[in-house]
Write a protein that holds these residues in place. Structure first.
Motif, PDB file in Angstrom:
ATOM      1  N   PRO A 515       0.912  -1.148   0.045  1.00  0.00           N
ATOM      2  CA  PRO A 515       0.034  -0.234   0.082  1.00  0.00           C
ATOM      3  C   PRO A 515       0.868   1.263  -0.141  1.00  0.00           C
ATOM      4  O   PRO A 515       2.136   1.113   0.441  1.00  0.00           O
ATOM      5  CB  PRO A 515      -0.849  -0.011   1.341  1.00  0.00           C
ATOM      6  N   SER A 516       0.244   2.231  -0.537  1.00  0.00           N
ATOM      7  CA  SER A 516       1.156   3.461  -0.736  1.00  0.00           C
ATOM      8  C   SER A 516       1.590   4.148   0.645  1.00  0.00           C
ATOM      9  O   SER A 516       2.730   4.883   0.588  1.00  0.00           O
ATOM     10  CB  SER A 516       0.266   4.579  -1.370  1.00  0.00           C
ATOM     11  N   ALA A 517       0.583   4.014   1.489  1.00  0.00           N
ATOM     12  CA  ALA A 517       1.129   4.714   2.999  1.00  0.00           C
ATOM     13  C   ALA A 517       2.341   3.749   3.439  1.00  0.00           C
ATOM     14  O   ALA A 517       2.994   4.591   4.160  1.00  0.00           O
ATOM     15  CB  ALA A 517      -0.211   4.278   4.185  1.00  0.00           C
ATOM     16  N   LEU A 518       2.443   2.462   3.576  1.00  0.00           N
ATOM     17  CA  LEU A 518       3.472   1.574   3.857  1.00  0.00           C
ATOM     18  C   LEU A 518       4.578   1.916   3.121  1.00  0.00           C
ATOM     19  O   LEU A 518       5.718   2.084   3.555  1.00  0.00           O
ATOM     20  CB  LEU A 518       3.125   0.212   3.877  1.00  0.00           C
ATOM     21  N   GLU A 519       4.602   2.224   1.922  1.00  0.00           N
ATOM     22  CA  GLU A 519       5.658   2.277   0.830  1.00  0.00           C
ATOM     23  C   GLU A 519       6.426   3.780   1.397  1.00  0.00           C
ATOM     24  O   GLU A 519       7.552   3.712   1.539  1.00  0.00           O
ATOM     25  CB  GLU A 519       5.324   2.392  -0.654  1.00  0.00           C
ATOM     26  N   ALA A 520       5.677   4.699   1.645  1.00  0.00           N
ATOM     27  CA  ALA A 520       6.064   6.198   1.903  1.00  0.00           C
ATOM     28  C   ALA A 520       6.792   5.909   3.104  1.00  0.00           C
ATOM     29  O   ALA A 520       7.844   6.720   3.662  1.00  0.00           O
ATOM     30  CB  ALA A 520       4.948   7.120   2.097  1.00  0.00           C
ATOM     31  N   VAL A 521       6.390   5.280   4.168  1.00  0.00           N
ATOM     32  CA  VAL A 521       6.813   5.039   5.592  1.00  0.00           C
ATOM     33  C   VAL A 521       8.248   4.128   5.512  1.00  0.00           C
ATOM     34  O   VAL A 521       9.175   4.835   5.983  1.00  0.00           O
ATOM     35  CB  VAL A 521       6.102   4.212   6.683  1.00  0.00           C
ATOM     36  N   ALA A 522       8.226   3.324   4.755  1.00  0.00           N
ATOM     37  CA  ALA A 522       9.388   2.338   4.229  1.00  0.00           C
ATOM     38  C   ALA A 522      10.575   3.410   3.433  1.00  0.00           C
ATOM     39  O   ALA A 522      11.686   3.316   4.057  1.00  0.00           O
ATOM     40  CB  ALA A 522       9.116   1.264   3.350  1.00  0.00           C
ATOM     41  N   LEU A 523      10.096   4.288   2.616  1.00  0.00           N
ATOM     42  CA  LEU A 523      11.117   5.023   1.944  1.00  0.00           C
ATOM     43  C   LEU A 523      11.644   6.060   2.997  1.00  0.00           C
ATOM     44  O   LEU A 523      12.853   6.648   3.142  1.00  0.00           O
ATOM     45  CB  LEU A 523      10.386   5.751   0.793  1.00  0.00           C
ATOM     46  N   LEU A 524      10.852   6.691   3.896  1.00  0.00           N
ATOM     47  CA  LEU A 524      11.409   7.616   5.040  1.00  0.00           C
ATOM     48  C   LEU A 524      12.130   6.975   5.780  1.00  0.00           C
ATOM     49  O   LEU A 524      13.256   7.495   6.376  1.00  0.00           O
ATOM     50  CB  LEU A 524      10.073   8.202   5.478  1.00  0.00           C
ATOM     51  N   GLY A 525      12.160   5.693   6.242  1.00  0.00           N
ATOM     52  CA  GLY A 525      12.856   4.974   7.166  1.00  0.00           C
ATOM     53  C   GLY A 525      14.150   4.553   6.531  1.00  0.00           C
ATOM     54  O   GLY A 525      15.100   4.825   7.034  1.00  0.00           O
TER      55      GLY A 525
END
Length: 977
Positions: A515-525
């Protein structure tokens, strides 16, 4: 060919580089002026987006010579554009001004290939003004066969085909309006550093939202509120500021557009996105495709090609202006009718967002409710500004709007408010599925704010638990599903195991169905892990994270991504990071404020930017949020700051080390460094190496070793070298007598001192001081001289490794320690600090540093050594740097209305180098501005004498006009002699 075409009028003003103003933005400048920059950069955006300002910053930051040409419609012929190109390139290679006029593109290319022996930058602005003319073919030829040493920067409202092709091939960088858009924190920095106005966090956010980060809109707001009370800002923001942008857009954009196209744009502004079919359906026309293409070519619309057709969109500020024009021109009834038709088209195509907005603008509330009834579930998944379009009667009753409001609070970080909003949504939703969805999301928010006790399996609870006890989660087997792997990566990052965390975040972000939300969090991490590891790919990773957060429409993640980027520039962006923290606090985003504070604390630890009390306050903030692991990071950093100031308590240090060891390897390493033992430093180095944080830990250790308590602040410097106006050396504050040295050995000392701390190769030394001697005897003489210098300057206990004169590679260097001083190096540092401050937009700081550096050079460097080969190059370089600084300083003084200061600094520069055309121009201008016509006339006469000395024809000087001949470059050799 007419006479005008054979001999076109060449205006120097077209090749005059504009002075950089506004805010230099490193996120834009670094990729296009750094060592990995592409040979071509094309800046493509509509009017008012800041193209020219950005290009002026590129030119100011470039280390190579810069030529500038502002194009316009009068340069449409081949002859005219070539003549101006030749004049612009004369700023790169002055000899080009003496050559025969260029007759063709091939002539220009061949000449540039021949004369350019080093890097150079050519800026071509307003390229769209020659679109479709023979001059455009000249520029296309220049780009297709770009000389190897020539970098080109373009500014245009439309992208050229060659630039686009090279962008696809990887040899060009193309920046658009979205890149130039001012981010929220950049708006705050712009007003604070450039306009001297401190806006509140809510004012900054509102201004950024209303203008869309549009550079002209921000400048217009500043002009409308400058010098007025703060209440004027609130009134203007409340009114939307439409009148400001309306005048600008009408004068500089729409008035230049053909009437049929202008009418088309006004009527189709009711559509959020435009296609040829959609516009034809709206207007009942058949020529929409051609008009859309024309508008795109003029830079009025952005275009994206999809599978079926090209989709166009308009900048929101421009669209708002067009809608105002529609109402003013055709009346409210006609505008509402078009909005209704636009809503019907959007609803038919399933674009519920556009359908709802158009229905609201048509005041068709029945239609708005129909849109919500049909597409409310899909709209609620994108909880954007469409909610604010609705009247209170719908917003306070519709169940989908209630759910969207709760979700918007979540993505904005206001989790406490979101709890109540979810409860309200659950009460309003009528279907069982809707109630279950609201209840599920409510539990997710509750599990974050109030972590459940005992074993948890939900990925949100697992991620939340990573901030409590990361090692507890890392002790479990590695999960297979992406959400739990993401939670585990967060735990690894919290523990400080950066290398493993970066790999795990990267693996999660590459999952195809994530999902887009998890992708954004993963990229930020991943960006956080790479940044703290000082990995070279960290900057690109931060950019990917910022783009993902913006595409997701999650302001809380956007602020964290922006804050991470700012934290990586702690010396220059501390104020902007503080603004983001204030913005989070104003919204109610407590977690965002705490994480941004943690980013700033970690980034500032090596240089001690925060005090121990500030670290402890942040620890208390994280403890209140229920994040003891993150609080331990702050407590450990507070212990480091205590150690920096000489405060060490064994009992406290032991407690801190125990808590840090329970979190992970990197906090443990910090605690060991704070303890201050040799064994602890060894263990800390091992932990840092295993966690991938060697660089950051080494910086922290270096900062600890450079504490005020470890040096004698009042002791005189061990060595002081003076080369300006004469030569002398002071050791421990006392002059060193050089009479015991042979004259040749004294000259060798002066040469080493002038170049210090850089080494001089022994072959150069032999060539300078023992030229023509037998090589073996010359080498022996050099060694004898070095020994004599060491005997004079070294302490009795010195060794070759600690000597003042050290063997370095194939040469020798006069070593300068941290406490040593060198007057020439001090001048260079002050000038560099001034340039850096100006690039950051710190005009006052830049002016102070430049003035301090200019004052240091009161005479030539080593004047008693005359034209000796080893001194002339360094002398000219220092003199040239100071003269250029004087030019910048004079411009700053003139801009501030301080003509006497401009006169003083210009005369100082002319005393150093009277063969600089720009200095005479500035002096005459400053004297005229200061009301000294007689002195200005005398300066013109003196300037004419200078030109006569150089055998330059002296034109008749009237008023303040000066010859257009540019005497760029170093001081002529015969004039020096």
């Amino acid at each position: 060919m007419s006479g005008a075409e054979r001999h076109p009028t060449v205006l120097r003003s077209r090749t005059r580089r504009p002075a950089p103003r506004g805010l230099p933005r490193d996120r834009l400048l670094d990729p296009v002026v750094g060592p990995s920059a592409k040979p071509l950069v094309s800046v493509v955006a509509a009017a008012g987006c800041g193209k020219t300002t950005f290009l002026s910053h590129v030119a100011a930051r470039a280390t190579a010579p810069v030529g500038w040409l502002t194009l316009d419609g009068a340069l449409g012929s081949t002859t005219a554009v070539l003549a101006h190109l030749q004049l612009a390139c004369a700023d790169l290679v002055p000899s080009l001004a003496e050559r025969a006029p260029w007759e063709s593109t091939e002539d220009a290319l061949a000449t540039l290939e021949q004369v350019l022996d080093g890097p150079a930058l050519l800026v071509l602005d307003e390229l769209q003004s020659i679109d479709g003319t023979p001059a455009a073919r000249v520029v296309e030829g220049l780009l297709q066969h770009q000389p190897v040493h020539l970098r080109v920067a373009l500014g245009s409202r439309t992208v050229t085909s060659t630039a686009l092709t090279r962008h696809l091939a990887g040899t060009a960088t193309v920046l658009g309006a979205e890149d130039l858009r001012f981010r929220t924190w950049e708006v705050e920095e712009l007003f604070r550093t450039c306009h001297g106005t401190r806006l509140r966090a809510d004012e900054v956010a509102d201004l950024a939202h209303r203008t869309g980060g549009w550079a002209a809109g921000l400048e217009l707001f500043h002009l409308a509120t400058h010098g007025r009370p703060p209440s004027s800002r609130a009134r203007l923001l409340g009114a939307g500021g439409g009148q400001l942008s309306s005048d600008y857009l009408a004068r500089h954009v729409l008035d230049q557009v053909p009437a049929p196209l202008r009418d088309f744009l006004v009527r189709t502004a009711v559509l959020a996105t435009l296609t040829a079919a959609r516009c034809d359906d709206l207007l009942g026309s058949t020529d929409a495709a051609a008009l859309l293409e024309q508008a795109h070519r003029l830079g009025l619309l952005n275009a994206v090609a999809d599978a079926e057709s090209t989709v166009y969109c308009c900048h929101e500020v421009m669209r708002a202006h067009l809608l105002d024009v529609l109402v003013g021109r055709d009346g409210g009834a006609r505008a509402r009718e078009l909005h209704q038709r636009g809503a019907q088209l959007a609803l038919r195509e399933g674009d519920f967002d556009a359908a709802l907005r158009s229905s609201c603008r048509a005041h068709d509330w029945d239609a708005a409710q129909r849109v919500l009834a049909i597409g409310g579930g899909e709209l609620a998944e994108r909880p954007g500004s469409w909610i604010d379009e609705l009247p209170a009667s719908i917003r306070d009753t519709d169940p989908w709007v209630a759910l969207a409001l709760a979700r918007r609070l979540v993505v904005d970080g206001a989790l406490e408010e979101a709890l109540e909003a979810y409860r309200l949504a659950g009460a309003r939703v009528e279907t069982a599925t809707g109630r279950a969805l609201a209840a599920h999301e409510l539990r997710m928010v509750q599990s974050w704010l109030n972590p459940p006790l005992g074993v948890v399996s939900d990925w949100v609870a697992l991620t939340r638990d990573a901030f409590v006890a990361p090692r507890r989660q890392l002790a479990e087997p590695r999960p297979a599903d992406a959400p739990r792997r993401l939670a585990r990566a967060v735990a690894q990052l919290t523990a400080g195991d950066l290398a493993v965390a970066a790999r795990e975040f990267s693996a999660v972000s590459e999952q195809p169905t994530l999902p887009s939300a998890l992708e954004a969090v993963a990229l930020l991490g991943e960006a956080v892990s790479l940044s703290l590891s000082f990995r070279p790919e960290a900057a690109e990773s931060r950019e990917r994270a910022a783009v993902a957060a913006k595409m997701l429409g999650a302001p809380a993640l956007e602020r964290i991504a922006d804050g991470l980027d700012l934290a990586c520039r702690p010396e220059t962006a501390r104020e902007a990071l503080s603004h983001l923290r204030d913005r989070c606090a104003a919204i109610g985003d407590r977690w965002g404020a705490a994480l941004l504070g943690l980013f700033g604390a970690v980034a500032g630890l090596p240089t001690g930017m925060l005090t121990a009390d500030e670290h402890r306050a942040l620890a208390s903030e994280l403890t209140a949020l229920g994040a003891p692991a993150l609080a331990t990071w702050c407590s450990t950093m507070a212990a480091v700051e205590d150690a920096r100031t000489g405060i060490r308590d064994r009992g406290t240090a032991a407690a801190v080390e125990k808590a840090a060891a329970g979190v992970g390897p990197l906090p443990h390493a910090l605690a060991l460094l704070a303890a201050g033992t040799a064994q602890g430093r060894v263990r800390a180095a091992r932990l840092a190496r295993s966690s991938g944080a060697t660089t950051w830990t080494a910086l922290v250790l270096r900062g600890l070793r450079a504490t005020p308590g470890t040096a004698t602040a009042e002791a005189p410097p061990a060595l002081e070298v003076r080369c300006i106006g004469g030569f002398s050396v002071l050791r421990d504050g006392m002059p060193v007598t050089l009479d015991a040295l042979r004259p040749q050995h004294q000259a060798l000392l002066r040469a080493l001192a002038l170049h210090a701390p850089l080494p001089v190769h022994r072959e150069r030394l032999l060539e300078w001081f023992w030229e023509g001697r037998d090589p073996e005897r010359a080498q022996h003489s050099l060694q004898v001289a070095i020994s004599a210098l060491r005997g004079l300057l070294d302490r009795p206990t010195a060794t070759p490794a600690t000597s003042v004169v050290r063997r370095t590679g194939g040469g020798y260097a006069l070593h300068l320690g941290a406490a040593d001083r060198h007057d020439v190096r001090r001048v260079e540092r002050l000038l560099a600090a001034g340039r850096s401050a100006l690039e950051r937009g710190d005009v006052d700081g830049g002016r102070r540093s430049l003035a301090a550096g200019v004052r240091e050079l009161t005479a030539d460097v080593l004047p008693d050594d005359g034209p000796a080969e080893w001194v002339t190059g360094e002398r000219d370089e220092v003199r040239g740097s100071v003269v250029r600084a004087c030019q910048s300083l004079a411009d700053l003084c003139s801009a501030a209305g301080d003509a006497p200061a401009a006169i003083q600094v210009t005369r100082h520069a002319l005393a150093l180098d009277r063969y600089q055309d720009g200095l005479w121009v500035r002096l005459v201008d400053a004297l005229t501005a200061d009301g000294q016509p007689a002195a200005a006339a005398a300066a013109r006469r003196e300037y004419a004498q200078v030109l006569a000395e150089l055998d330059v024809p002296v034109p008749v000087l009237t008023h303040v006009q000066l010859p257009v001949r540019v005497l760029a470059g170093p001081l002529p050799a015969r004039a020096r002699v």
